[in-house]
Design an enzyme around this catalytic site. Structure first.
Site, PDB file in Angstrom:
ATOM      1  N   ASP A   8      14.848  33.259  28.802  1.00 20.72           N
ATOM      2  CA  ASP A   8      14.675  32.129  29.713  1.00 20.72           C
ATOM      3  C   ASP A   8      13.648  32.521  30.778  1.00 20.72           C
ATOM      4  O   ASP A   8      12.984  33.572  30.680  1.00 20.72           O
ATOM      5  CB  ASP A   8      16.026  31.658  30.289  1.00 20.72           C
ATOM      6  N   CYS A  65      17.695  37.092  29.881  1.00 22.00           N
ATOM      7  CA  CYS A  65      17.712  36.097  30.958  1.00 22.00           C
ATOM      8  C   CYS A  65      17.688  36.889  32.264  1.00 22.00           C
ATOM      9  O   CYS A  65      17.335  38.068  32.255  1.00 22.00           O
ATOM     10  CB  CYS A  65      18.898  35.135  30.840  1.00 22.00           C
ATOM     11  N   THR A  67      20.079  38.025  34.273  1.00 21.92           N
ATOM     12  CA  THR A  67      21.038  39.127  34.248  1.00 21.92           C
ATOM     13  C   THR A  67      21.306  39.645  32.843  1.00 21.92           C
ATOM     14  O   THR A  67      21.883  40.730  32.684  1.00 21.92           O
ATOM     15  CB  THR A  67      22.397  38.657  34.806  1.00 21.92           C
ATOM     16  N   HIS A  98      29.062  51.970  16.822  1.00 15.91           N
ATOM     17  CA  HIS A  98      30.468  51.558  16.708  1.00 15.91           C
ATOM     18  C   HIS A  98      30.676  50.054  16.549  1.00 15.91           C
ATOM     19  O   HIS A  98      31.601  49.646  15.850  1.00 15.91           O
ATOM     20  CB  HIS A  98      31.246  52.040  17.938  1.00 15.91           C
ATOM     21  N   HIS A 133      35.275  51.949  12.159  1.00 13.67           N
ATOM     22  CA  HIS A 133      34.618  50.973  13.036  1.00 13.67           C
ATOM     23  C   HIS A 133      34.442  49.633  12.327  1.00 13.67           C
ATOM     24  O   HIS A 133      34.475  48.583  12.967  1.00 13.67           O
ATOM     25  CB  HIS A 133      33.272  51.518  13.518  1.00 13.67           C
TER      26      HIS A 133
HETATM   27  C1  RB5 Z   1      18.695  31.575  35.788  1.00 18.11           C
HETATM   28  O1  RB5 Z   1      18.440  31.365  37.131  1.00 18.11           O
HETATM   29  C2  RB5 Z   1      19.791  32.602  35.618  1.00 18.11           C
HETATM   30  O2  RB5 Z   1      21.019  32.040  35.944  1.00 18.11           O
HETATM   31  C3  RB5 Z   1      19.802  33.123  34.192  1.00 18.11           C
HETATM   32  O3  RB5 Z   1      18.578  33.693  33.897  1.00 18.11           O
HETATM   33  C4  RB5 Z   1      20.837  34.183  33.890  1.00 18.11           C
HETATM   34  O4  RB5 Z   1      20.800  35.216  34.798  1.00 18.11           O
HETATM   35  C5  RB5 Z   1      22.195  33.689  33.647  1.00 18.11           C
HETATM   36  O5  RB5 Z   1      23.119  34.438  33.286  1.00 18.11           O
END
Ligand code: RB5
Length: 146
Positions: A8, A65, A67, A98, A133
């Site tokens: 994203d 993304c 995070t 695993h 596993h």
């Molecule tokens: C987008 O702002 C952010 O929420 C997305 O990239 C991600 O971190 C969501 O988990």
């Protein structure tokens, strides 16, 4: 080796680094974007990547993304997907050995203790151990839909 990669708007820069690294390693990469900083919804990119992976011929998928959390949770909602979100080389290696993770996710806004390309390499270069596993993975996948 062949992989699919999607991100994203929170993963644009990291995706470029990862693509360059995959190219240097000679890993064929089907890139699904986004290359724009305009806000998009990470579940859409998880879905695109998993649908592409399901066409077959892929060794693994990469999702990014901000995070890595939202896009990995989204992918893990789809049948047959085991998307790991490792923070270190150790956990990346172990999730192949695993869990036989077929997708790996990263956060473009996360400060990692090790370079993401090293973490990715640890995953790519590891081998699934099978044996006990596999039995655990079978149990894990049987949880789908419960
Ligand atoms: C987008 O702002 C952010 O929420 C997305 O990239 C991600 O971190 C969501 O988990």
């Amino acid at each position: 080796m062949k992989c699919v990669l999607a991100n994203d708007h929170g993963g644009v820069e990291l995706a470029a680094i990862v693509r360059k690294h995959l190219n240097e390693r000679g890993i064929e990469t089907v890139y699904l974007g986004t290359e724009s900083h305009e806000s998009v919804d990470y579940p859409d990119y998880a879905e695109k990547a998993v649908n592409e992976y399901r066409k077959g011929g892929y060794d693994f998928g990469i999702l990014i993304c901000g995070t890595g959390i939202g896009i990995s949770i989204s992918a893990n909602k789809m049948r047959g997907i085991r998307c790991a979100l490792p923070q270190t080389r150790y956990s990346a290696e172990m999730t192949k050995r695993h869990n036989n993770a077929n997708f790996i996710a990263f956060g473009g806004r996360v400060e990692y203790p090790e370079p993401v390309t090293d973490i990715l390499d640890a995953y790519i270069d590891a081998t699934f151990e099978g044996g006990r596993h596999q039995g655990r993975i079978d149990k894990m996948m049987a949880l789908e839909g419960k």
